[in-house]
Design a protein around this motif. Sequence first.
Motif, PDB file in Angstrom:
ATOM      1  N   ALA A  56       0.832  -1.214   0.000  1.00  0.00           N
ATOM      2  CA  ALA A  56       0.000   0.000   0.000  1.00  0.00           C
ATOM      3  C   ALA A  56       0.862   1.256   0.000  1.00  0.00           C
ATOM      4  O   ALA A  56       0.557   2.233  -0.701  1.00  0.00           O
ATOM      5  N   THR A  57       1.938   1.252   0.757  1.00  0.00           N
ATOM      6  CA  THR A  57       2.798   2.425   0.845  1.00  0.00           C
ATOM      7  C   THR A  57       3.525   2.671  -0.469  1.00  0.00           C
ATOM      8  O   THR A  57       3.593   3.814  -0.962  1.00  0.00           O
ATOM      9  N   LEU A  58       4.069   1.608  -1.060  1.00  0.00           N
ATOM     10  CA  LEU A  58       4.773   1.768  -2.329  1.00  0.00           C
ATOM     11  C   LEU A  58       3.812   2.213  -3.431  1.00  0.00           C
ATOM     12  O   LEU A  58       4.158   3.061  -4.261  1.00  0.00           O
ATOM     13  N   ALA A  59       2.607   1.644  -3.432  1.00  0.00           N
ATOM     14  CA  ALA A  59       1.616   2.038  -4.436  1.00  0.00           C
ATOM     15  C   ALA A  59       1.245   3.511  -4.285  1.00  0.00           C
ATOM     16  O   ALA A  59       1.137   4.253  -5.272  1.00  0.00           O
ATOM     17  N   ALA A  60       1.055   3.957  -3.047  1.00  0.00           N
ATOM     18  CA  ALA A  60       0.703   5.361  -2.805  1.00  0.00           C
ATOM     19  C   ALA A  60       1.824   6.301  -3.235  1.00  0.00           C
ATOM     20  O   ALA A  60       1.569   7.452  -3.600  1.00  0.00           O
ATOM     21  N   ASP A  61       3.049   5.802  -3.228  1.00  0.00           N
ATOM     22  CA  ASP A  61       4.199   6.608  -3.619  1.00  0.00           C
ATOM     23  C   ASP A  61       4.509   6.484  -5.111  1.00  0.00           C
ATOM     24  O   ASP A  61       5.502   7.029  -5.590  1.00  0.00           O
ATOM     25  N   GLY A  62       3.658   5.740  -5.839  1.00  0.00           N
ATOM     26  CA  GLY A  62       3.809   5.639  -7.279  1.00  0.00           C
ATOM     27  C   GLY A  62       4.793   4.593  -7.755  1.00  0.00           C
ATOM     28  O   GLY A  62       5.142   4.563  -8.941  1.00  0.00           O
ATOM     29  N   ALA A  63       5.249   3.721  -6.876  1.00  0.00           N
ATOM     30  CA  ALA A  63       6.184   2.671  -7.273  1.00  0.00           C
ATOM     31  C   ALA A  63       5.439   1.520  -7.942  1.00  0.00           C
ATOM     32  O   ALA A  63       4.251   1.278  -7.693  1.00  0.00           O
ATOM     33  N   VAL A  64       6.148   0.788  -8.799  1.00  0.00           N
ATOM     34  CA  VAL A  64       5.616  -0.404  -9.452  1.00  0.00           C
ATOM     35  C   VAL A  64       5.944  -1.607  -8.572  1.00  0.00           C
ATOM     36  O   VAL A  64       7.067  -1.730  -8.067  1.00  0.00           O
ATOM     37  N   THR A  65       4.969  -2.487  -8.365  1.00  0.00           N
ATOM     38  CA  THR A  65       5.191  -3.669  -7.539  1.00  0.00           C
ATOM     39  C   THR A  65       4.804  -4.917  -8.324  1.00  0.00           C
ATOM     40  O   THR A  65       3.776  -4.942  -9.000  1.00  0.00           O
ATOM     41  N   ALA A  66       5.631  -5.942  -8.223  1.00  0.00           N
ATOM     42  CA  ALA A  66       5.378  -7.183  -8.951  1.00  0.00           C
ATOM     43  C   ALA A  66       5.571  -8.377  -8.020  1.00  0.00           C
ATOM     44  O   ALA A  66       6.598  -8.483  -7.339  1.00  0.00           O
ATOM     45  N   LEU A  67       4.592  -9.252  -7.997  1.00  0.00           N
ATOM     46  CA  LEU A  67       4.679 -10.515  -7.279  1.00  0.00           C
ATOM     47  C   LEU A  67       5.243 -11.541  -8.260  1.00  0.00           C
ATOM     48  O   LEU A  67       4.650 -11.776  -9.316  1.00  0.00           O
ATOM     49  N   VAL A  68       6.388 -12.118  -7.937  1.00  0.00           N
ATOM     50  CA  VAL A  68       7.086 -13.014  -8.861  1.00  0.00           C
ATOM     51  C   VAL A  68       7.366 -14.315  -8.122  1.00  0.00           C
ATOM     52  O   VAL A  68       8.219 -14.366  -7.239  1.00  0.00           O
ATOM     53  N   SER A  69       6.642 -15.375  -8.502  1.00  0.00           N
ATOM     54  CA  SER A  69       6.655 -16.599  -7.701  1.00  0.00           C
ATOM     55  C   SER A  69       6.955 -17.840  -8.534  1.00  0.00           C
ATOM     56  O   SER A  69       6.493 -17.963  -9.669  1.00  0.00           O
ATOM     57  N   GLY A  70       7.701 -18.753  -7.933  1.00  0.00           N
ATOM     58  CA  GLY A  70       7.858 -20.078  -8.508  1.00  0.00           C
ATOM     59  C   GLY A  70       6.660 -20.956  -8.203  1.00  0.00           C
ATOM     60  O   GLY A  70       6.643 -22.130  -8.577  1.00  0.00           O
ATOM     61  N   GLY A  71       5.666 -20.393  -7.525  1.00  0.00           N
ATOM     62  CA  GLY A  71       4.416 -21.084  -7.255  1.00  0.00           C
ATOM     63  C   GLY A  71       3.467 -20.940  -8.426  1.00  0.00           C
ATOM     64  O   GLY A  71       3.893 -20.988  -9.584  1.00  0.00           O
ATOM     65  N   PHE A  72       2.199 -20.682  -8.134  1.00  0.00           N
ATOM     66  CA  PHE A  72       1.189 -20.796  -9.178  1.00  0.00           C
ATOM     67  C   PHE A  72       0.318 -19.543  -9.305  1.00  0.00           C
ATOM     68  O   PHE A  72      -0.017 -18.892  -8.320  1.00  0.00           O
ATOM     69  N   THR A  73      -0.048 -19.266 -10.556  1.00  0.00           N
ATOM     70  CA  THR A  73      -0.875 -18.099 -10.835  1.00  0.00           C
ATOM     71  C   THR A  73      -2.222 -18.171 -10.112  1.00  0.00           C
ATOM     72  O   THR A  73      -2.827 -17.139  -9.831  1.00  0.00           O
ATOM     73  N   TRP A  74      -2.686 -19.384  -9.828  1.00  0.00           N
ATOM     74  CA  TRP A  74      -3.955 -19.551  -9.107  1.00  0.00           C
ATOM     75  C   TRP A  74      -3.919 -18.763  -7.797  1.00  0.00           C
ATOM     76  O   TRP A  74      -4.919 -18.190  -7.375  1.00  0.00           O
ATOM     77  N   PHE A  75      -2.736 -18.713  -7.173  1.00  0.00           N
ATOM     78  CA  PHE A  75      -2.578 -17.988  -5.911  1.00  0.00           C
ATOM     79  C   PHE A  75      -2.060 -16.569  -6.120  1.00  0.00           C
ATOM     80  O   PHE A  75      -2.535 -15.639  -5.460  1.00  0.00           O
ATOM     81  N   THR A  76      -1.096 -16.380  -7.018  1.00  0.00           N
ATOM     82  CA  THR A  76      -0.546 -15.033  -7.178  1.00  0.00           C
ATOM     83  C   THR A  76      -1.599 -14.042  -7.649  1.00  0.00           C
ATOM     84  O   THR A  76      -1.571 -12.877  -7.256  1.00  0.00           O
TER      85      THR A  76
END
Length: 299
Positions: free
Chosen positions: A165-185
């Motif tokens: 939330a803080t990074l988004a409010a400050d205009g930063a780009v955030t990416a969830l990058v997982s060796g798991g599964f898109t079903w969860f990400t």
Amino acid sequence: MTSPLVLTLIAAPGALPATLPARIRAALGDMGAIPGTPEWLAEGEACDLPFLELAPEQAVSIARGAIGALPVDAIAQPAEGRRKRLLLADMDSTIVTSETLDEIAAYAGLKAEVAAITARSMNGEIEFSAALRERVALLKGLDVAALQKTWEATEYSAGARELIATLAADGAVTALVSGGFTWFTGRVAQGLGFTHHFANTLEIEADALLGSVAEPILDRDAKLAILKRLAAENGLALTATAAVGDGANDLAMLGAAGLGVAYRAKPIVAAAARARLDHAGLRGLLFAMGYAAQDIKPG
């Protein structure tokens, strides 16, 4: 004169002793550094200590000597450019508290067997892609209802909501990058407000797992490639990026990011990472980036 650096002391709320920054300041001075005045980012939780004339890794070593057994983390870095404009975050055991594949396996009665493979893979003992294929193959025929049950039991790590939330409010780009599964990400990204999410795709047919993963598998090299691609797409140098993760498949992106933080990491990752959060929650990553308590959004 050398460029200014900053040592950030970070702990769980209330766990950072008020006297510790002064002790570390004195220790830095004894080792030839030119330390500045401590600045509290959050009382009892995070404090900045500027310094000159000492390498960051030396400052961290001195700080850890003074910290001893106290549950306090120490991260040193250049003072300029601390607020990163792009964050890549691992999911399992980082943004969420669990290893989702291990939890899925519990519904097949195979949690212990799958978790043992996961542990070896995350500590770099076996190759990630092969380990992923092996674990998923064990789940062939499992009803997809196990995914929903796993999701319902999944919890976010302390500070995850505030971090994104803080990074988004400050205009930063955030990416969830997982060796798991898109079903969860996909669900985590939507719940927390990540800009992007990337992961592997479980192959499913007639509401049952086929025991396979769509190729190519998202591994450590893919995480690094995504970091570089998103940085380029957003016109950012890698020094303006951050990454956080806990497993061996995170090492490449942690090493390439301007601020690469090992979070409650496996031994091989903790040993290699330039920065670690062993005690504090993910709020600690915000303090490392120079945010003060009043800057942090609740999420």
